[in-house]
Scaffold this motif. Structure first.
Motif, mmCIF file in Angstrom:
data_model
loop_
_atom_site.group_PDB
_atom_site.id
_atom_site.type_symbol
_atom_site.label_atom_id
_atom_site.label_comp_id
_atom_site.label_asym_id
_atom_site.label_seq_id
_atom_site.Cartn_x
_atom_site.Cartn_y
_atom_site.Cartn_z
ATOM 1 N N GLU A 114 -4.468 4.454 -5.708
ATOM 2 C CA GLU A 114 -3.385 5.361 -6.077
ATOM 3 C C GLU A 114 -2.256 4.660 -6.827
ATOM 4 O O GLU A 114 -1.268 5.279 -7.222
ATOM 5 C CB GLU A 114 -2.847 6.056 -4.823
ATOM 6 C CG GLU A 114 -3.918 6.884 -4.108
ATOM 7 C CD GLU A 114 -3.454 7.421 -2.752
ATOM 8 O OE1 GLU A 114 -2.229 7.396 -2.491
ATOM 9 O OE2 GLU A 114 -4.312 7.857 -1.975
ATOM 10 N N ASN A 115 -2.373 3.318 -6.978
ATOM 11 C CA ASN A 115 -1.443 2.515 -7.790
ATOM 12 C C ASN A 115 -0.011 2.518 -7.266
ATOM 13 O O ASN A 115 0.942 2.444 -8.035
ATOM 14 C CB ASN A 115 -1.462 2.988 -9.248
ATOM 15 C CG ASN A 115 -1.017 1.896 -10.201
ATOM 16 O OD1 ASN A 115 -1.262 0.717 -9.947
ATOM 17 N ND2 ASN A 115 -0.364 2.278 -11.279
ATOM 18 N N ARG A 116 0.153 2.607 -5.952
ATOM 19 C CA ARG A 116 1.488 2.489 -5.364
ATOM 20 C C ARG A 116 1.851 1.020 -5.206
ATOM 21 O O ARG A 116 0.974 0.152 -5.041
ATOM 22 C CB ARG A 116 1.555 3.160 -3.986
ATOM 23 C CG ARG A 116 1.430 4.668 -4.004
ATOM 24 C CD ARG A 116 1.845 5.247 -2.663
ATOM 25 N NE ARG A 116 3.289 5.168 -2.473
ATOM 26 C CZ ARG A 116 3.897 5.402 -1.305
ATOM 27 N NH1 ARG A 116 3.188 5.698 -0.233
ATOM 28 N NH2 ARG A 116 5.212 5.320 -1.204
ATOM 29 N N LYS A 117 3.132 0.707 -5.237
ATOM 30 C CA LYS A 117 3.570 -0.663 -4.988
ATOM 31 C C LYS A 117 3.293 -1.007 -3.528
ATOM 32 O O LYS A 117 3.431 -0.165 -2.641
ATOM 33 C CB LYS A 117 5.060 -0.817 -5.305
ATOM 34 C CG LYS A 117 5.359 -0.791 -6.795
ATOM 35 C CD LYS A 117 6.810 -1.143 -7.059
ATOM 36 C CE LYS A 117 7.088 -1.241 -8.558
ATOM 37 N NZ LYS A 117 8.489 -1.592 -8.848
ATOM 38 N N GLU A 122 -4.001 3.113 -1.143
ATOM 39 C CA GLU A 122 -2.791 3.518 -1.862
ATOM 40 C C GLU A 122 -2.410 2.495 -2.931
ATOM 41 O O GLU A 122 -1.987 2.852 -4.032
ATOM 42 C CB GLU A 122 -1.635 3.718 -0.880
ATOM 43 C CG GLU A 122 -1.808 4.941 0.021
ATOM 44 C CD GLU A 122 -0.564 5.240 0.833
ATOM 45 O OE1 GLU A 122 0.512 4.665 0.527
ATOM 46 O OE2 GLU A 122 -0.658 6.046 1.774
ATOM 47 N N ILE A 123 -2.577 1.216 -2.621
ATOM 48 C CA ILE A 123 -2.179 0.153 -3.552
ATOM 49 C C ILE A 123 -3.128 0.063 -4.742
ATOM 50 O O ILE A 123 -2.702 -0.004 -5.896
ATOM 51 C CB ILE A 123 -2.113 -1.204 -2.814
ATOM 52 C CG1 ILE A 123 -0.982 -1.188 -1.789
ATOM 53 C CG2 ILE A 123 -1.919 -2.354 -3.811
ATOM 54 C CD1 ILE A 123 -1.070 -2.308 -0.754
ATOM 55 N N LYS A 146 6.053 -0.293 -0.907
ATOM 56 C CA LYS A 146 6.263 1.139 -0.674
ATOM 57 C C LYS A 146 5.118 1.723 0.153
ATOM 58 O O LYS A 146 5.334 2.545 1.055
ATOM 59 C CB LYS A 146 6.374 1.890 -2.005
ATOM 60 C CG LYS A 146 7.492 1.408 -2.917
ATOM 61 C CD LYS A 146 8.849 1.638 -2.309
ATOM 62 C CE LYS A 146 9.954 1.225 -3.293
ATOM 63 N NZ LYS A 146 11.310 1.292 -2.669
ATOM 64 N N ALA A 147 3.889 1.324 -0.163
ATOM 65 C CA ALA A 147 2.730 1.824 0.574
ATOM 66 C C ALA A 147 2.803 1.414 2.041
ATOM 67 O O ALA A 147 2.600 2.242 2.945
ATOM 68 C CB ALA A 147 1.444 1.291 -0.058
ATOM 69 N N LYS A 156 -1.872 -5.790 -11.265
ATOM 70 C CA LYS A 156 -1.354 -4.670 -12.044
ATOM 71 C C LYS A 156 -0.743 -5.119 -13.377
ATOM 72 O O LYS A 156 -0.601 -4.333 -14.302
ATOM 73 C CB LYS A 156 -0.328 -3.903 -11.210
ATOM 74 C CG LYS A 156 -0.984 -3.262 -9.985
ATOM 75 C CD LYS A 156 -0.001 -2.575 -9.059
ATOM 76 C CE LYS A 156 -0.746 -1.969 -7.868
ATOM 77 N NZ LYS A 156 0.163 -1.324 -6.909
#
Length: 405
Positions: free
Chosen positions: A25-28, A21-22, A31-32, A323
């Motif tokens: 999928e580029n989630r923080k 996810e990190i 949050k992930a 990022k």
């Protein structure tokens, strides 16, 4: 010392899912991890701690573990490589994975031998991109070595006492009854350091609004603004309002605070937090085309906690290392200069404002202030403070107190 513990597949799979996810999928990261922990209420505190801690540490040491896996292209990852990455990290942490069917093909001896090679290159060992190492080193020189080492450590957890509802002494005593040990922080009156890590958001005392989680260095910013209870204060880049809430405490829930931001969802969160904190002197406003112009010369005190690179809080947000892009630094410095030039007009003559960032770069900090003051002679620097992760132990912050004649 080798840690001989059973590595349960569901926990390894959870860490793997978080990494996907990190990085895919580029989630923080926060949050992930929060989403994955929420997905299985049956996990106990030890399981949750294993997932959260190892995910954060792998992200923090991303370049190092990739180097040990024989790759140094951290921007080109495939989901299928993450199981090996987790195994390598567990070897570094001292786990015995030799009998685990999850990690059959990883040679622990070769990994540990290669780790000695990695120690010779700070970019690899402390896991930062080449461009970031070069950019920061150019700005802050030899200090970067110590700052980089400090920013590569796990962040301490600090609480801020909500003095509207409870005193620091009362909160310390109350937390002690729940076996939550905290320590006072020298020089930061409202701060408490969590001695043993735990999920403080699950505590009844948090739900009742007795404290917020906020770095001790961040708490110094609101104090520097020299706020008096009956004043009109404007927090012009409020976000979700950690400093807004602190300023409301300082004002004894009197006077008026106007919290501004360009993102409405953050102001919605601020309203919710203010309600939990029992604070009624906060008004939120979304920044629109004429908002700043209409507030001209209306603030006794003004906080400009401007958007920045976040390079002072990398130990708290380690995924930012991967990022953040170099071109963003030029873009954000232009945004900072624009905010400082235009939002400063909100301040009354005779009023005070604080310009603040969570960066360690002079180009975002004192150089911005110097440029602003040279173009606006009616504003004078009263004092400035730089917080160094290496020297002070907190996150990296810059804050400048400026008075308008």
């Amino acid at each position: 010392m080798i840690k001989v513990v059973k590595l349960f597949p569901p926990l390894i799979e959870a860490v793997e899912k978080a990494l996907v996810e990190i990085f895919i999928e580029n989630r923080k990261a926060d949050k992930a991890i929060a989403g994955i922990l929420k997905s299985n209420p049956k996990w106990g505190s030890r399981d949750r701690g294993f997932i959260a801690e190892n995910t954060y540490e792998i992200v923090r040491n991303w370049r190092l573990v990739n180097f040990l896996a024989g790759r140094d292209d951290v921007d080109n990852q495939r989901a299928g490589t993450y199981r090996e990455i987790i195994g390598i990290w567990l070897i570094i942490k001292g786990y015995d994975i030799s009998n685990s069917p999850l990690f059959e093909k990883i040679d622990a001896e070769s990994i540990l031998a290669k780790k000695q090679e990695a120690e010779k290159d700070r970019k690899v060992f402390y896991s930062v991109p080449d461009w970031m190492d070069a950019y920061i080193s150019k700005e802050i020189g030899e200090n970067w070595d110590k700052e980089l080492e400090a920013l590569s450590q796990q962040a301490e957890v600090y609480l801020r006492v909500n003095t509207t509802k409870i005193s620091k002494t009362e909160l310390i005593a109350l937390l002690k009854t729940k076996d939550v040990e905290v320590a006072e922080v020298e020089g930061v009156e409202s701060a408490l350091r969590l001695v043993k890590r735990m999920n403080v958001f699950s505590l009844e005392e948090f739900r009742k609004g007795f404290f917020e989680v906020q770095d001790a260095g961040s708490q110094m910013i609101s104090v520097l603004l020299d706020i008096q209870p009956e004043q009109r204060v404007i927090d012009a880049c409020a976000g979700a309002g950690g400093k807004t809430l602190h300023m409301a405490n300082i004002m004894n829930n009197k006077g008026r605070i106007i919290a501004l931001d360009v993102e409405e969802h953050k102001l919605v969160e601020l309203k919710s937090r203010a309600k939990r904190n029992g604070l009624s002197n906060i008004e939120t406003r979304l920044i629109e085309s004429k908002t700043i112009k209409r507030l001209k010369e209306t603030a006794d005190r003004l906080l400009l906690d401007v958007p920045c690179s976040g390079l002072g809080v990398l130990k708290r947000n380690p995924d930012a290392k991967w990022k953040l892009k170099e071109e963003f630094l030029t873009e954000i410095q232009a945004v900072q200069a624009n905010i400082l030039e235009n939002y400063s007009k909100i301040l009354k003559h005779g009023g005070k404002m604080v310009y603040a960032t969570c960066s360690i770069l002079p180009s975002e900090n004192e150089k911005q202030v110097e440029k602003f003051l040279s173009n606006n002679p009616e504003y004078k620097l009263v004092t400035e403070k730089k917080l160094s992760p290496a020297k002070d132990g907190f996150d990296g912050f810059y804050m400048a107190l400026i008075e308008r004649e």
